[in-house]
Design a protein around this motif. Structure first.
Motif, PDB file in Angstrom:
ATOM      1  N   LYS A  24       0.178   8.763   5.810  1.00  0.00           N
ATOM      2  CA  LYS A  24      -0.414   9.044   4.500  1.00  0.00           C
ATOM      3  C   LYS A  24      -1.372   7.937   4.056  1.00  0.00           C
ATOM      4  O   LYS A  24      -2.365   8.181   3.369  1.00  0.00           O
ATOM      5  CB  LYS A  24       0.707   9.213   3.460  1.00  0.00           C
ATOM      6  N   ILE A  25      -1.078   6.724   4.489  1.00  0.00           N
ATOM      7  CA  ILE A  25      -1.908   5.571   4.091  1.00  0.00           C
ATOM      8  C   ILE A  25      -3.111   5.403   5.024  1.00  0.00           C
ATOM      9  O   ILE A  25      -4.235   5.185   4.574  1.00  0.00           O
ATOM     10  CB  ILE A  25      -1.073   4.277   4.101  1.00  0.00           C
TER      11      ILE A  25
ATOM     12  N   THR B 179      -0.602   4.528  -0.915  1.00  0.00           N
ATOM     13  CA  THR B 179      -1.452   5.697  -0.648  1.00  0.00           C
ATOM     14  C   THR B 179      -2.731   5.252   0.048  1.00  0.00           C
ATOM     15  O   THR B 179      -3.060   4.065   0.078  1.00  0.00           O
ATOM     16  CB  THR B 179      -1.843   6.406  -1.966  1.00  0.00           C
ATOM     17  N   LYS B 180      -3.469   6.228   0.549  1.00  0.00           N
ATOM     18  CA  LYS B 180      -4.765   5.919   1.175  1.00  0.00           C
ATOM     19  C   LYS B 180      -5.725   5.318   0.154  1.00  0.00           C
ATOM     20  O   LYS B 180      -6.558   4.468   0.490  1.00  0.00           O
ATOM     21  CB  LYS B 180      -5.360   7.182   1.797  1.00  0.00           C
ATOM     22  N   ASP B 181      -5.596   5.724  -1.103  1.00  0.00           N
ATOM     23  CA  ASP B 181      -6.459   5.175  -2.154  1.00  0.00           C
ATOM     24  C   ASP B 181      -6.261   3.663  -2.305  1.00  0.00           C
ATOM     25  O   ASP B 181      -7.217   2.937  -2.607  1.00  0.00           O
ATOM     26  CB  ASP B 181      -6.189   5.861  -3.499  1.00  0.00           C
ATOM     27  N   ASP B 182      -5.043   3.188  -2.105  1.00  0.00           N
ATOM     28  CA  ASP B 182      -4.788   1.745  -2.177  1.00  0.00           C
ATOM     29  C   ASP B 182      -5.573   1.006  -1.091  1.00  0.00           C
ATOM     30  O   ASP B 182      -6.134  -0.071  -1.329  1.00  0.00           O
ATOM     31  CB  ASP B 182      -3.294   1.439  -2.005  1.00  0.00           C
TER      32      ASP B 182
ATOM     33  N   LEU C 162       0.860  -1.176   0.000  1.00  0.00           N
ATOM     34  CA  LEU C 162       0.000   0.000   0.000  1.00  0.00           C
ATOM     35  C   LEU C 162       0.899   1.230   0.000  1.00  0.00           C
ATOM     36  O   LEU C 162       1.777   1.375   0.853  1.00  0.00           O
ATOM     37  CB  LEU C 162      -0.885   0.017   1.246  1.00  0.00           C
TER      38      LEU C 162
ATOM     39  N   ARG D   5     -10.827  -1.900   0.642  1.00  0.00           N
ATOM     40  CA  ARG D   5     -12.058  -1.850   1.432  1.00  0.00           C
ATOM     41  C   ARG D   5     -13.294  -1.937   0.531  1.00  0.00           C
ATOM     42  O   ARG D   5     -14.234  -2.679   0.800  1.00  0.00           O
ATOM     43  CB  ARG D   5     -12.101  -0.556   2.254  1.00  0.00           C
ATOM     44  N   LYS D   6     -13.252  -1.191  -0.566  1.00  0.00           N
ATOM     45  CA  LYS D   6     -14.418  -1.136  -1.449  1.00  0.00           C
ATOM     46  C   LYS D   6     -14.669  -2.442  -2.177  1.00  0.00           C
ATOM     47  O   LYS D   6     -15.815  -2.785  -2.472  1.00  0.00           O
ATOM     48  CB  LYS D   6     -14.256   0.014  -2.456  1.00  0.00           C
TER      49      LYS D   6
ATOM     50  N   ILE E 266      -8.317   2.213   0.437  1.00  0.00           N
ATOM     51  CA  ILE E 266      -9.743   2.387   0.141  1.00  0.00           C
ATOM     52  C   ILE E 266     -10.200   1.382  -0.915  1.00  0.00           C
ATOM     53  O   ILE E 266     -11.294   0.805  -0.819  1.00  0.00           O
ATOM     54  CB  ILE E 266     -10.023   3.837  -0.322  1.00  0.00           C
ATOM     55  N   LYS E 267      -9.365   1.127  -1.906  1.00  0.00           N
ATOM     56  CA  LYS E 267      -9.716   0.175  -2.958  1.00  0.00           C
ATOM     57  C   LYS E 267      -9.941  -1.223  -2.375  1.00  0.00           C
ATOM     58  O   LYS E 267     -10.904  -1.910  -2.723  1.00  0.00           O
ATOM     59  CB  LYS E 267      -8.617   0.142  -4.015  1.00  0.00           C
TER      60      LYS E 267
END
Length: 221
Positions: A218-219, A37-40, A35, A45-46, A42-43
């Motif tokens: 950041k993550i 970034t936080k987007d990684d 991971l 999780r989603k 979130i992905k």
């Protein structure tokens, strides 16, 4: 479909490192998906990969496993690192739970605020040398074998070695009063699969320090 286990976490020790150690000790090759970034996060999780919305997560044997202890228990059972009977398993669980208490202190040390770092260090050393290490020294003496439980490598040996090496990173002479732990460290470090994991270039992660804090924040925040 079963291939190499795939580990999802940031590129650092944290709660995934004991899992890396167990797989390496068992001689199991694994892949890592870091991971960044936080987007990684979130992905994951989603797409439903994280049962409780958090990592570590390990893809193994068709499962997406979360919760560090559950993952470690599964790997230990799968690769013969959990003892030969219920009594041995109980001893291993006791030893490992205490190891993890100390591991948490060691893991938290680099992230302490500057004004609390000295106090945290003193507390860490006190607990290591007066509460935990004397117990494992006595266990090795009373058991009279090369390993903590039975006469074969278990999860308890692997995780104790990992924690001893982390403690020495904080205080190089921390094992000075524990000759049996020193011998244990040398002996378990020499097991071929573990020796390989301790070599430069392996998937073992380096010690964390203050510069890792912004990367982790950041993550996760």
């Amino acid at each position: 479909m079963s291939g190499k286990p795939k580990l999802h976490y940031f590129n650092g020790r944290g709660r995934m490192e004991p899992i890396r150690w167990l797989l390496a000790a068992a001689g199991v090759e694994f892949e890592e998906c870091f991971l960044e970034t936080k987007d990684d996060l979130i992905k994951l999780r989603k797409d439903g990969s994280l049962l409780f919305q958090q990592v570590p997560m390990v893809e193994i044997d068709g499962m997406k496993m979360v919760q560090t202890r559950a993952i470690a228990n599964y790997i230990s059972a799968k690769y013969n690192l959990c003892g030969k009977d219920l009594k041995e398993r109980a001893l291993i669980d006791m030893y490992v739970e205490a190891i993890l208490d100390l591991y948490e202190l060691l893991m938290a040390h680099p992230f302490q605020p500057e004004d609390k770092k000295q106090q945290h260090f003193a507390n860490l050393v006190d607990k290591a040398t007066n509460r935990y290490f004397p117990v494992y020294e006595k266990v090795l003496k009373d058991h009279g074998q090369d390993f903590l439980v039975g006469n074969h490598l278990t999860r308890a040996d692997v995780q104790l070695l990992e924690t001893l090496l982390m403690a020495e990173e904080c205080k190089p002479d921390i094992l000075a009063k524990f000759p049996l732990l020193q011998s244990f460290k040398a002996r378990i470090s020499n097991i071929p699969t573990i020796k390989k994991f301790l070599q430069p270039g392996s998937q073992r992660k380096p010690p964390q320090d203050e510069k890792d804090v912004p990367r982790v924040l950041k993550i996760f925040y």
